[in-house]
Scaffold this active site. Structure first.
Site, PDB file in Angstrom:
ATOM      1  CE  LYS A  51     -14.250  10.038  28.930  1.00 46.46           C
ATOM      2  NZ  LYS A  51     -12.848   9.598  28.904  1.00 46.46           N
ATOM      3  CD  GLN A  95     -11.272   6.724  27.363  1.00 45.20           C
ATOM      4  OE1 GLN A  95     -11.629   7.891  27.281  1.00 45.20           O
ATOM      5  NE2 GLN A  95     -11.477   6.019  28.448  1.00 45.20           N
ATOM      6  CG  ASP A 118      -8.102  13.009  30.345  1.00 45.34           C
ATOM      7  OD1 ASP A 118      -9.180  12.787  30.919  1.00 45.34           O
ATOM      8  OD2 ASP A 118      -7.760  12.445  29.289  1.00 45.34           O
TER       9      ASP A 118
HETATM   10  N1  GUN Z   1      -9.479   5.882  30.886  1.00 45.65           N
HETATM   11  C1  GUN Z   1     -10.144   5.674  32.053  1.00 45.65           C
HETATM   12  N2  GUN Z   1     -10.485   6.856  32.608  1.00 45.65           N
HETATM   13  C2  GUN Z   1     -10.024   7.807  31.787  1.00 45.65           C
HETATM   14  C3  GUN Z   1     -10.065   9.231  31.812  1.00 45.65           C
HETATM   15  O1  GUN Z   1     -10.602   9.861  32.747  1.00 45.65           O
HETATM   16  N3  GUN Z   1      -9.497   9.860  30.766  1.00 45.65           N
HETATM   17  C4  GUN Z   1      -8.883   9.206  29.735  1.00 45.65           C
HETATM   18  N4  GUN Z   1      -8.326   9.919  28.762  1.00 45.65           N
HETATM   19  N5  GUN Z   1      -8.816   7.891  29.680  1.00 45.65           N
HETATM   20  C5  GUN Z   1      -9.391   7.206  30.693  1.00 45.65           C
END
Ligand code: GUN
Length: 295
Positions: A51, A95, A118
């Site tokens: 990311k 996350q 998100d």
């Molecule tokens: N863990 C797995 N996929 C995601 C996501 O799209 N966003 C976040 N914050 N955590 C994740």
């Protein structure tokens, strides 16, 4: 069978986003994402690194808060509140999964909805369910973009989704049922009866269950489009790392049955990150009083 490359489609989208970041910079706006990573889950560390790297690639600012495994709930909430207050931060992402001592729902709800890139906050989830989304859920929107940019219509199609998680299955089922998609949606889960025969009704089959080799040829209708959201690490002594990433679908076995399918890796994964960038750009736009940038 056609292979739907999320790597290629996300490249195309990232080019569009890069141009938009350039235009925003001329207005003095630099979209900025804060990423919080708690603990040492190796998969999460890889996702967070990707990311961050994508932010750099597109010209977004990113800041990272890495916290130890034993971080308490109050400390985490304190950091989120501090990021909420900073006007230079447009998007905040924590996350998941979080260590056991942290309450995920409370953390999600601590992020102000304006910065919830998100689309996990119940406010944003509610807007989506009402058919007036502000942010788009990243993985579900990535799935829609793969279909759209590969020339597959969803209108009137039978879409079957395996998995009802708040991150993928449920928000995707909502998006697919909205007027913009007009699909007929079935959501399957652990209590679904005759799962394989339900899946065989699907024109578009989406698996988001997280079990390797779960979707076998008997789940797939002739000519179906299969989207594999699974990201499962399985041990493989022949691989340099001793393990490799596989999806939920027996990709090789469905080759002669499906019309098209997404591979793992290189399918949905890169799309999720591109959509996160998209949401961060829109967060910056909304906070500057601008309209949504459309893909
Ligand atoms: N863990 C797995 N996929 C995601 C996501 O799209 N966003 C976040 N914050 N955590 C994740």
């Amino acid at each position: 069978m056609k292979i739907l490359s999320g790597t290629e489609i996300s490249k195309e989208i990232k080019e569009e986003l890069k141009k938009e970041v350039g235009r925003l910079k001329q207005k003095g706006i630099v979209p900025t994402l804060a990423v919080i990573l708690v603990g040492d889950d190796p998969a999460s560390a890889v996702y967070v690194r990707n990311k961050k790297r994508t932010c750099e690639e597109l010209g977004l600012n990113s800041i990272e808060r890495k916290l130890p495994e034993e971080t308490g709930q109050e400390e985490l909430l304190g950091i989120i509140r501090e990021l909420n207050k900073k006007p230079e931060i447009n998007g905040i992402l924590c996350q998941v999964p979080l260590p056991v001592q942290c309450n995920e729902q409370e953390v999600i709800q601590a992020i102000v909805p304006e910065k919830d890139v998100d689309c996990f906050h119940p406010y944003n989830f509610g807007l989506l369910a009402a058919g007036i989304p502000k942010f788009m859920p990243c993985t579900p929107f990535g799935v829609l973009q793969i279909l759209k940019r590969s020339g597959y219509e969803t209108r009137g199609k039978n879409v079957v989704i395996i998995g009802r998680s708040n991150i993928v299955g449920r928000p995707l089922s909502i998006l697919m049922s909205l007027k913009e998609c007009n699909a007929t949606v079935t959501v399957c889960h652990s209590q679904t009866k005759n799962l394989a025969s339900v899946c065989r009704m699907a024109d578009i089959l989406v698996s988001a269950i997280g079990i390797p080799h779960f979707v076998t040829p008997q789940y797939v209708k002739e000519g179906a489009i299969v989207i594999d959201v699974g990201m499962n690490r399985v041990s493989d002594p022949s691989h340099p790392k001793g393990s490799r990433l596989v999806g939920d679908v027996e990709f090789e076995a469905i080759q002669g049955i499906a019309e098209a399918a997404t591979p793992v890796p290189g399918g949905v994964g890169p799309m999720t990150i591109a959509m996160l960038m998209y949401n961060t750009i829109n967060a910056a736009r909304f906070q500057a009083g601008l309209e949504r940038f459309e893909l």
